[in-house]
Write a protein that holds these residues in place. Structure first.
Motif, mmCIF file in Angstrom:
data_model
loop_
_atom_site.group_PDB
_atom_site.id
_atom_site.type_symbol
_atom_site.label_atom_id
_atom_site.label_comp_id
_atom_site.label_asym_id
_atom_site.label_seq_id
_atom_site.Cartn_x
_atom_site.Cartn_y
_atom_site.Cartn_z
ATOM 1 N N PRO A 157 21.170 -5.451 181.974
ATOM 2 C CA PRO A 157 21.116 -4.307 182.887
ATOM 3 C C PRO A 157 20.427 -3.113 182.245
ATOM 4 N N GLU A 158 19.602 -2.418 183.016
ATOM 5 C CA GLU A 158 18.725 -1.387 182.461
ATOM 6 C C GLU A 158 19.459 -0.289 181.708
ATOM 7 N N HIS A 159 20.667 0.030 182.142
ATOM 8 C CA HIS A 159 21.387 1.138 181.522
ATOM 9 C C HIS A 159 22.476 0.668 180.550
ATOM 10 N N MET A 160 22.460 -0.626 180.219
ATOM 11 C CA MET A 160 23.390 -1.110 179.204
ATOM 12 C C MET A 160 23.056 -0.457 177.864
ATOM 13 N N ILE A 161 24.070 -0.046 177.126
ATOM 14 C CA ILE A 161 23.847 0.571 175.820
ATOM 15 C C ILE A 161 23.645 -0.520 174.770
ATOM 16 N N LEU A 162 22.554 -0.439 174.058
ATOM 17 C CA LEU A 162 22.244 -1.382 172.986
ATOM 18 C C LEU A 162 22.493 -0.704 171.642
ATOM 19 N N TYR A 163 23.395 -1.270 170.860
ATOM 20 C CA TYR A 163 23.719 -0.701 169.554
ATOM 21 C C TYR A 163 23.019 -1.514 168.469
ATOM 22 N N PRO A 164 22.042 -0.919 167.778
ATOM 23 C CA PRO A 164 21.259 -1.639 166.775
ATOM 24 C C PRO A 164 21.872 -1.586 165.382
ATOM 25 N N GLY A 165 21.249 -2.337 164.469
ATOM 26 C CA GLY A 165 21.729 -2.374 163.098
ATOM 27 C C GLY A 165 21.431 -1.128 162.302
ATOM 28 N N HIS A 166 20.495 -0.327 162.769
ATOM 29 C CA HIS A 166 20.138 0.934 162.108
ATOM 30 C C HIS A 166 19.711 1.925 163.189
ATOM 31 N N GLY A 167 20.046 3.180 162.968
ATOM 32 C CA GLY A 167 19.593 4.210 163.886
ATOM 33 C C GLY A 167 20.426 4.324 165.147
ATOM 34 N N PRO A 168 19.958 5.166 166.091
ATOM 35 C CA PRO A 168 20.740 5.472 167.289
ATOM 36 C C PRO A 168 20.660 4.370 168.343
ATOM 37 N N GLU A 169 21.582 4.428 169.293
ATOM 38 C CA GLU A 169 21.605 3.459 170.379
ATOM 39 C C GLU A 169 20.442 3.689 171.340
ATOM 40 N N THR A 170 20.209 2.702 172.204
ATOM 41 C CA THR A 170 19.162 2.803 173.207
ATOM 42 C C THR A 170 19.586 2.009 174.435
ATOM 43 N N THR A 171 18.666 1.791 175.358
ATOM 44 C CA THR A 171 18.924 0.984 176.553
ATOM 45 C C THR A 171 17.694 0.131 176.838
ATOM 46 N N PRO A 172 17.845 -0.967 177.577
ATOM 47 C CA PRO A 172 16.657 -1.738 177.964
ATOM 48 C C PRO A 172 15.644 -0.891 178.727
ATOM 49 N N GLU B 159 31.827 -4.205 179.768
ATOM 50 C CA GLU B 159 32.001 -2.906 179.121
ATOM 51 C C GLU B 159 30.703 -2.105 179.057
ATOM 52 N N GLY B 160 29.586 -2.773 179.349
ATOM 53 C CA GLY B 160 28.324 -2.062 179.427
ATOM 54 C C GLY B 160 27.616 -1.809 178.119
ATOM 55 N N PHE B 161 27.852 -2.662 177.107
ATOM 56 C CA PHE B 161 27.135 -2.471 175.841
ATOM 57 C C PHE B 161 26.916 -3.801 175.144
ATOM 58 N N ALA B 162 25.990 -3.791 174.189
ATOM 59 C CA ALA B 162 25.699 -4.980 173.391
ATOM 60 C C ALA B 162 25.407 -4.566 171.957
ATOM 61 N N ILE B 163 25.776 -5.436 171.013
ATOM 62 C CA ILE B 163 25.467 -5.255 169.594
ATOM 63 C C ILE B 163 24.259 -6.138 169.303
#
Length: 211
Positions: free
Chosen positions: A184-199, A145-149
């Motif tokens: 993967p470099e463009h995988m969306i990383l969803y953090p515990g606080h604040g906005p998402e990012t990518t590797p 799905e291209g994302f991680a928590i």
């Protein structure tokens, strides 16, 4: 195709994520507080939760756990290294701050152990043990799905704090480099606080990860 919804909950605006499928089933990640707000959202979207997954057991990520699992009769997942944390304010941090009550929750229903694949009602994910912010911090990767928590391990332009119980900056940086920046470099990383990012973004601009 999975859908992901984000809710900011509690006094420090912790990100709770609700991931749902086409069958209207969902997973709840880090329900930090405001159980009524979560329940209202689930009812509005006609979603049926099947599990609660915790990235770690700090107070701002666990406040609504008992209310939700009792209402929906669903299990809560947590890494085994924080087995005792849900019920002990001195470990989960609630005893340190007057803005929240002392959290003494029931034990987790299912304890995670190491890195492995996990499947819950058709939801498939990889579980990475990413200690440092806390000893049992884990990240959940939905590769197809291209994302991680990722909890409080990595933020946009920052990293998790390591001054709480059993925190370790060395372990945190190793977790980020070995488990998250190798995604993967463009995988969306969803953090515990604040906005998402990518590797890719964090490799390029995160000041804590340079050198």
């Amino acid at each position: 195709m999975l859908k992901i919804n984000q809710m900011e909950l509690g006094p420090v605006q912790t990100n709770c994520y609700i991931i749902s499928n086409d069958a209207k089933e969902c997973l709840i990640f880090d329900p930090g507080e405001e159980a009524d707000k979560i329940i209202g959202f689930l009812q509005k979207k006609q979603l049926t939760p099947v599990a609660i997954l915790l990235t770690h057991a700090h107070f701002d990520h666990i406040g609504a756990v008992d209310t939700l699992r009792e209402k929906y009769e669903i299990p809560a997942y947590l890494h085994k290294l924080e087995k005792e944390w849900l019920g002990k304010p001195n470990l989960n941090g609630s005893g340190k701050y007057s803005m929240v009550p002392d959290y003494r929750l029931k034990d987790a229903d299912i304890l995670l152990d190491g890195e492995k694949q996990l499947e819950i009602n058709g939801f498939k994910m990889d579980v990475f043990h990413t200690p440092g912010h806390s000893p049992g911090s884990v990240s959940y990767s939905f590769g197809q799905e291209g994302f991680a928590i990722v909890g409080d391990t990595l933020f946009r332009g920052s990293i998790g704090r390591t001054d709480l119980v059993d925190g370790s900056e060395k372990k945190l940086l190793q977790s980020i480099n070995d488990s998250l920046l190798t995604l993967p470099e463009h995988m969306i990383l969803y953090p515990g606080h604040g906005p998402e990012t990518t590797p890719e973004q964090e490799k390029r601009s995160n000041p804590f990860l340079r050198g």
